[in-house]
Motif scaffolding. Sequence first.
Motif, PDB file in Angstrom:
ATOM      1  N   SER A  49      38.712   5.779  57.311  1.00 56.26           N
ATOM      2  CA  SER A  49      39.020   4.759  58.320  1.00 56.26           C
ATOM      3  C   SER A  49      39.181   5.351  59.723  1.00 56.26           C
ATOM      4  O   SER A  49      38.998   4.641  60.710  1.00 56.26           O
ATOM      5  CB  SER A  49      40.276   3.984  57.930  1.00 56.26           C
ATOM      6  N   LYS A  50      39.494   6.630  59.836  1.00 58.82           N
ATOM      7  CA  LYS A  50      39.625   7.246  61.162  1.00 58.82           C
ATOM      8  C   LYS A  50      38.258   7.457  61.813  1.00 58.82           C
ATOM      9  O   LYS A  50      38.092   7.251  63.006  1.00 58.82           O
ATOM     10  CB  LYS A  50      40.375   8.569  61.065  1.00 58.82           C
ATOM     11  N   CYS A  52      35.425   5.994  60.560  1.00 57.52           N
ATOM     12  CA  CYS A  52      34.599   4.838  60.191  1.00 57.52           C
ATOM     13  C   CYS A  52      33.343   5.266  59.433  1.00 57.52           C
ATOM     14  O   CYS A  52      32.239   4.803  59.715  1.00 57.52           O
ATOM     15  CB  CYS A  52      34.240   4.003  61.406  1.00 57.52           C
ATOM     16  N   LYS A  72      27.756   5.322  58.969  1.00 59.85           N
ATOM     17  CA  LYS A  72      28.715   5.001  60.017  1.00 59.85           C
ATOM     18  C   LYS A  72      28.884   3.483  60.027  1.00 59.85           C
ATOM     19  O   LYS A  72      27.890   2.746  60.096  1.00 59.85           O
ATOM     20  CB  LYS A  72      28.181   5.488  61.376  1.00 59.85           C
ATOM     21  N   VAL A  73      30.111   3.011  59.937  1.00 55.04           N
ATOM     22  CA  VAL A  73      30.401   1.576  59.910  1.00 55.04           C
ATOM     23  C   VAL A  73      30.866   1.163  61.297  1.00 55.04           C
ATOM     24  O   VAL A  73      31.795   1.736  61.853  1.00 55.04           O
ATOM     25  CB  VAL A  73      31.484   1.255  58.855  1.00 55.04           C
ATOM     26  N   LYS A  74      30.198   0.157  61.852  1.00 51.08           N
ATOM     27  CA  LYS A  74      30.583  -0.341  63.174  1.00 51.08           C
ATOM     28  C   LYS A  74      31.816  -1.193  63.056  1.00 51.08           C
ATOM     29  O   LYS A  74      31.975  -1.961  62.110  1.00 51.08           O
ATOM     30  CB  LYS A  74      29.442  -1.153  63.785  1.00 51.08           C
ATOM     31  N   LYS A  75      32.689  -1.086  64.035  1.00 48.88           N
ATOM     32  CA  LYS A  75      33.921  -1.896  64.056  1.00 48.88           C
ATOM     33  C   LYS A  75      33.618  -3.282  64.533  1.00 48.88           C
ATOM     34  O   LYS A  75      32.771  -3.559  65.269  1.00 48.88           O
ATOM     35  CB  LYS A  75      34.965  -1.259  64.945  1.00 48.88           C
TER      36      LYS A  75
END
Length: 75
Positions: A49-50, A52, A72-75
């Motif tokens: 979570s830090k 992503c 990589k997960v976009k916020k």
Amino acid sequence: DPKDLAKVASGKQPAWKPQPYASMNIDKHLYNVNSNQQKRHLGAACFDSKKCLLYVFEPFVEDDKPVVHVWKVKK
């Protein structure tokens, strides 16, 4: 929701109650998919979570060794 999984682990909620709220077919990004009926396309997964980052294991890719996919997960 991770809170639902915690409720299952503590016995406060039946195992069937948590349901996915979204899904995505990622077969086109995998290396060892031989058919639509094939089981075990994916193994373990975890999320940083830090940073992503989503880590997903794909078992049995080469000589029965897994590959780790990282997205990589976009916020």
